[in-house]
Design a protein around this motif. Structure first.
Motif, PDB file in Angstrom:
ATOM      1  N   LYS A   1      35.898  77.320 -19.508  1.00 31.51           N
ATOM      2  CA  LYS A   1      34.955  76.831 -20.517  1.00 31.51           C
ATOM      3  C   LYS A   1      35.595  76.837 -21.896  1.00 31.51           C
ATOM      4  O   LYS A   1      35.548  75.835 -22.632  1.00 31.51           O
ATOM      5  CB  LYS A   1      33.695  77.694 -20.521  1.00 31.51           C
ATOM      6  CG  LYS A   1      32.735  77.378 -21.649  1.00 31.51           C
ATOM      7  CD  LYS A   1      31.586  78.376 -21.688  1.00 31.51           C
ATOM      8  CE  LYS A   1      30.713  78.167 -22.923  1.00 31.51           C
ATOM      9  NZ  LYS A   1      29.625  79.168 -23.014  1.00 31.51           N
ATOM     10  N   HIS A   2      36.219  77.946 -22.248  1.00 35.23           N
ATOM     11  CA  HIS A   2      36.818  78.062 -23.573  1.00 35.23           C
ATOM     12  C   HIS A   2      38.065  77.193 -23.706  1.00 35.23           C
ATOM     13  O   HIS A   2      38.317  76.628 -24.775  1.00 35.23           O
ATOM     14  CB  HIS A   2      37.140  79.528 -23.859  1.00 35.23           C
ATOM     15  CG  HIS A   2      35.929  80.368 -24.131  1.00 35.23           C
ATOM     16  ND1 HIS A   2      35.524  80.708 -25.397  1.00 35.23           N
ATOM     17  CD2 HIS A   2      35.006  80.914 -23.295  1.00 35.23           C
ATOM     18  CE1 HIS A   2      34.428  81.437 -25.337  1.00 35.23           C
ATOM     19  NE2 HIS A   2      34.094  81.579 -24.061  1.00 35.23           N
ATOM     20  N   ILE A   3      38.848  77.084 -22.628  1.00 39.67           N
ATOM     21  CA  ILE A   3      40.024  76.215 -22.648  1.00 39.67           C
ATOM     22  C   ILE A   3      39.619  74.764 -22.858  1.00 39.67           C
ATOM     23  O   ILE A   3      40.265  74.017 -23.604  1.00 39.67           O
ATOM     24  CB  ILE A   3      40.837  76.399 -21.344  1.00 39.67           C
ATOM     25  CG1 ILE A   3      41.594  77.733 -21.387  1.00 39.67           C
ATOM     26  CG2 ILE A   3      41.812  75.237 -21.144  1.00 39.67           C
ATOM     27  CD1 ILE A   3      42.248  78.099 -20.075  1.00 39.67           C
ATOM     28  N   SER A   4      38.537  74.345 -22.212  1.00 41.29           N
ATOM     29  CA  SER A   4      38.045  72.973 -22.379  1.00 41.29           C
ATOM     30  C   SER A   4      37.619  72.701 -23.815  1.00 41.29           C
ATOM     31  O   SER A   4      37.872  71.615 -24.360  1.00 41.29           O
ATOM     32  CB  SER A   4      36.863  72.717 -21.434  1.00 41.29           C
ATOM     33  OG  SER A   4      37.275  72.773 -20.090  1.00 41.29           O
ATOM     34  N   ILE A   5      36.994  73.689 -24.448  1.00 44.81           N
ATOM     35  CA  ILE A   5      36.584  73.544 -25.848  1.00 44.81           C
ATOM     36  C   ILE A   5      37.804  73.378 -26.748  1.00 44.81           C
ATOM     37  O   ILE A   5      37.841  72.514 -27.629  1.00 44.81           O
ATOM     38  CB  ILE A   5      35.748  74.760 -26.293  1.00 44.81           C
ATOM     39  CG1 ILE A   5      34.380  74.748 -25.582  1.00 44.81           C
ATOM     40  CG2 ILE A   5      35.562  74.765 -27.811  1.00 44.81           C
ATOM     41  CD1 ILE A   5      33.582  76.019 -25.782  1.00 44.81           C
ATOM     42  N   ILE A   6      38.821  74.217 -26.507  1.00 48.94           N
ATOM     43  CA  ILE A   6      40.054  74.144 -27.309  1.00 48.94           C
ATOM     44  C   ILE A   6      40.718  72.788 -27.128  1.00 48.94           C
ATOM     45  O   ILE A   6      41.122  72.136 -28.098  1.00 48.94           O
ATOM     46  CB  ILE A   6      41.014  75.278 -26.922  1.00 48.94           C
ATOM     47  CG1 ILE A   6      40.432  76.636 -27.325  1.00 48.94           C
ATOM     48  CG2 ILE A   6      42.392  75.066 -27.576  1.00 48.94           C
ATOM     49  CD1 ILE A   6      41.165  77.824 -26.739  1.00 48.94           C
ATOM     50  N   ARG A   7      40.843  72.342 -25.888  1.00 44.71           N
ATOM     51  CA  ARG A   7      41.515  71.068 -25.603  1.00 44.71           C
ATOM     52  C   ARG A   7      40.785  69.902 -26.277  1.00 44.71           C
ATOM     53  O   ARG A   7      41.409  69.016 -26.862  1.00 44.71           O
ATOM     54  CB  ARG A   7      41.593  70.843 -24.085  1.00 44.71           C
ATOM     55  CG  ARG A   7      42.318  69.557 -23.691  1.00 44.71           C
ATOM     56  CD  ARG A   7      42.543  69.473 -22.190  1.00 44.71           C
ATOM     57  NE  ARG A   7      43.477  70.483 -21.737  1.00 44.71           N
ATOM     58  CZ  ARG A   7      44.801  70.377 -21.836  1.00 44.71           C
ATOM     59  NH1 ARG A   7      45.346  69.283 -22.359  1.00 44.71           N
ATOM     60  NH2 ARG A   7      45.577  71.318 -21.390  1.00 44.71           N
TER      61      ARG A   7
END
Length: 203
Positions: A154-160
């Motif tokens: 979830k957090h990786i998707s937000i960063i990307r």
């Protein structure tokens, strides 16, 4: 990765102070207090090798760490500290541009962001600057122990999405305290050096 030696060679401001022997470099950059020093220490398995500035946002040198007498980690000055003046920000920009504009030894840049928070406008600007100068960018998502593994994607998707990363650009979650992701990060570091024609000894 077996670390046989590590030393800080120079804290540079001017181009004339940069190492000149032609060894490959990977640079680390991020907001003040994002954990660059902790990541370097975790990679080298040394507690206080890279020291955190007592005054966030005030460090305006580029620190060159020579590893195994084969390659450099380059610790770039932190950005985004609210209390610094415009003149200090301008100095930061000059020092950074001087290093990035024509550093042939620089193989890649690792942009550090806090995995818990959406990247800031400064993070986005830094990413755009990295791409402007034509470098590969890998994102290290620091402080990964502060969220559960189930929340990583979830957090990786937000960063990307926020940074608008290119499809082949990696995000590596790392915890310097728990050593989570350190081995994956080393594998990627060696791959980056090798992709630029350098052979790095790993054991």
């Amino acid at each position: 990765m077996k670390i046989r030696s590590s030393e800080i060679v120079v804290s540079a401001i001017n181009k004339s102070q940069y190492p000149s022997e032609g060894m490959p470099e990977i640079a680390l950059v991020g907001r003040s207090n994002v954990g660059k020093s902790s990541i370097v220490n975790a990679l080298l398995n040394r507690r206080n090798f890279a020291r955190t500035s007592q005054t966030p946002g005030k460090t305006r040198t580029i620190n060159f760490y020579l590893i195994n007498k084969e390659f450099y980690f380059v610790d770039l000055p932190g950005y985004g500290y609210a209390k610094i003046s415009k003149s200090e920000k301008d100095k930061w920009g000059v020092i950074m541009e001087r290093y990035l504009e024509a550093r042939e030894e620089l193989c890649a840049i690792f942009l550090l962001v806090d995995i818990r928070h959406e990247p800031t406008a400064d993070d986005k600007l830094m990413y755009e600057w990295i791409k402007h100068f034509g470098y590969d960018c890998t994102v290290i998502a620091t402080k990964a122990d502060k969220i559960s593994r189930g929340q990583y994607q979830k957090h990786i998707s937000i960063i990307r999405k926020k940074l608008q990363l290119e499809a082949d650009e990696k995000i590596i979650p790392v915890s310097s305290s728990k050593k989570t992701g350190v081995e994956d990060l080393w594998e990627h570091i060696v791959a980056q050096y090798n992709s630029h024609g350098y052979e790095i000894t790993v054991d």
